[in-house]
Design a protein around this motif. Structure first.
Motif, short mmCIF file in Angstrom:
data_model
loop_
_atom_site.label_atom_id
_atom_site.label_comp_id
_atom_site.label_asym_id
_atom_site.label_seq_id
_atom_site.Cartn_x
_atom_site.Cartn_y
_atom_site.Cartn_z
N ASP A 93 -4.99 1.68 -9.90
CA ASP A 93 -5.49 0.93 -8.75
C ASP A 93 -6.31 1.80 -7.80
OD1 ASP A 93 -3.59 1.82 -6.42
OD2 ASP A 93 -2.25 1.29 -8.07
N TYR A 127 -4.42 -7.49 -4.81
CA TYR A 127 -3.10 -7.56 -4.17
C TYR A 127 -1.98 -7.56 -5.22
CZ TYR A 127 0.70 -9.38 -1.30
OH TYR A 127 1.89 -9.55 -0.66
N PRO A 128 -0.89 -6.85 -5.01
CA PRO A 128 -0.45 -6.10 -3.84
C PRO A 128 -0.92 -4.64 -3.84
CG PRO A 128 1.35 -6.19 -5.39
CD PRO A 128 0.19 -6.97 -6.01
N ASP A 129 -1.63 -4.23 -4.90
CA ASP A 129 -2.11 -2.85 -5.01
C ASP A 129 -3.53 -2.72 -4.48
OD1 ASP A 129 0.31 -2.09 -6.23
OD2 ASP A 129 -0.43 -2.74 -8.18
N ARG A 133 -2.05 -2.09 1.11
CA ARG A 133 -1.00 -2.08 0.08
C ARG A 133 0.26 -2.78 0.58
NH1 ARG A 133 -1.91 1.99 -4.28
NH2 ARG A 133 0.14 1.29 -4.88
N GLU A 135 4.36 -4.18 -0.78
CA GLU A 135 5.42 -3.92 -1.75
C GLU A 135 5.11 -4.63 -3.07
OE1 GLU A 135 10.27 -3.94 -1.88
OE2 GLU A 135 9.28 -5.43 -0.63
N ASN A 136 5.28 -3.91 -4.17
CA ASN A 136 5.04 -4.46 -5.49
C ASN A 136 6.35 -4.39 -6.27
OD1 ASN A 136 4.28 -5.08 -8.10
ND2 ASN A 136 2.38 -3.91 -8.03
N THR A 138 7.15 -5.32 -9.08
CA THR A 138 7.06 -5.10 -10.53
C THR A 138 7.03 -3.61 -10.86
OG1 THR A 138 4.63 -5.11 -10.59
CG2 THR A 138 5.76 -7.24 -10.80
N LYS A 139 6.94 -2.75 -9.84
CA LYS A 139 6.88 -1.30 -10.07
C LYS A 139 8.23 -0.66 -9.82
CE LYS A 139 2.03 -0.66 -9.32
NZ LYS A 139 1.00 0.24 -8.92
N ASN A 144 6.34 2.58 -6.06
CA ASN A 144 6.00 1.52 -5.12
C ASN A 144 5.50 2.13 -3.81
OD1 ASN A 144 5.71 -0.98 -4.07
ND2 ASN A 144 7.86 -1.56 -4.25
N GLU A 146 3.31 1.38 -0.02
CA GLU A 146 2.85 0.39 0.95
C GLU A 146 2.04 1.08 2.04
OE1 GLU A 146 5.69 -2.76 2.29
OE2 GLU A 146 7.13 -1.41 1.33
#
Length: 179
Positions: A93, A127-129, A133, A135-136, A138-139, A144, A146
């Protein structure tokens, strides 16, 4: 991410040396001699409209000059010469955010206010990366990231503006300080 590291000057000490400098040249010299312990990026600018992007490492230092008065950088090595000598494994990203900010900066008029820069920093493309930024979930937790604050420095008018947290969540500047 890189594993390039040597027992040299920590990057935070380099940052302090830049801030303690009285001239642009002194700031540049403080980090330009492969003395940093690990790779990092420093954007150095002055009221005299001097600006340089410095990518540092313990084995090589590269300078990137502005194009049309603009310098942009994200979390990966950008200088081709530096890419040849320092192994860099950034998050994908980072490249996306660099392209996004490059496009957004190109849309700015010549009379730029802090609010214009904050609007760029609030961009949610990818988004979210995104540039802004979030919180994601999935990571993995250690991957993760922000946005925790955004800062705009107006060297011409000696003003620093700060937004704590994500800039998309604030409609106004948290604080503007005249230095």
């Amino acid at each position: 991410m890189t594993r390039t590291c040597e027992p040299k000057v920590p990057i935070h000490v380099g940052l302090r040396a830049i801030l303690d400098s009285f001239t642009f040249e002194e700031a540049l010299s403080a980090v330009s001699h492969n003395q940093m312990a690990s790779p990092a990026h420093f954007l150095i600018a002055s009221r005299e409209k001097k600006i340089i992007s410095v990518e540092v490492s313990p084995i090589y230092t590269a300078q990137i000059k502005p194009e049309n008065g603009v310098l942009i950088h994200t979390n990966h090595i950008c200088a081709p010469a530096m890419q040849k000598v320092v192994v860099d494994k950034p998050h994908d990203d980072s490249y996306h955010r660099l392209k996004a900010i490059d496009k957004l900066v190109g849309s700015l008029s010549s009379d730029i206010e802090a609010s214009d820069i904050f609007s760029l920093l609030a961009d949610h493309d990818n988004y979210p990366d995104s540039i802004c930024r979030h919180e994601n979930l999935t990571k993995l937790s250690h991957e993760n990231m922000e946005t925790v604050f955004s800062i705009v420095m107006d060297l011409t008018n000696n003003k620093v503006s700060v937004i704590l947290g994500n800039p998309c969540l604030r409609k106004e500047v948290y604080s503007t300080i005249t230095c």
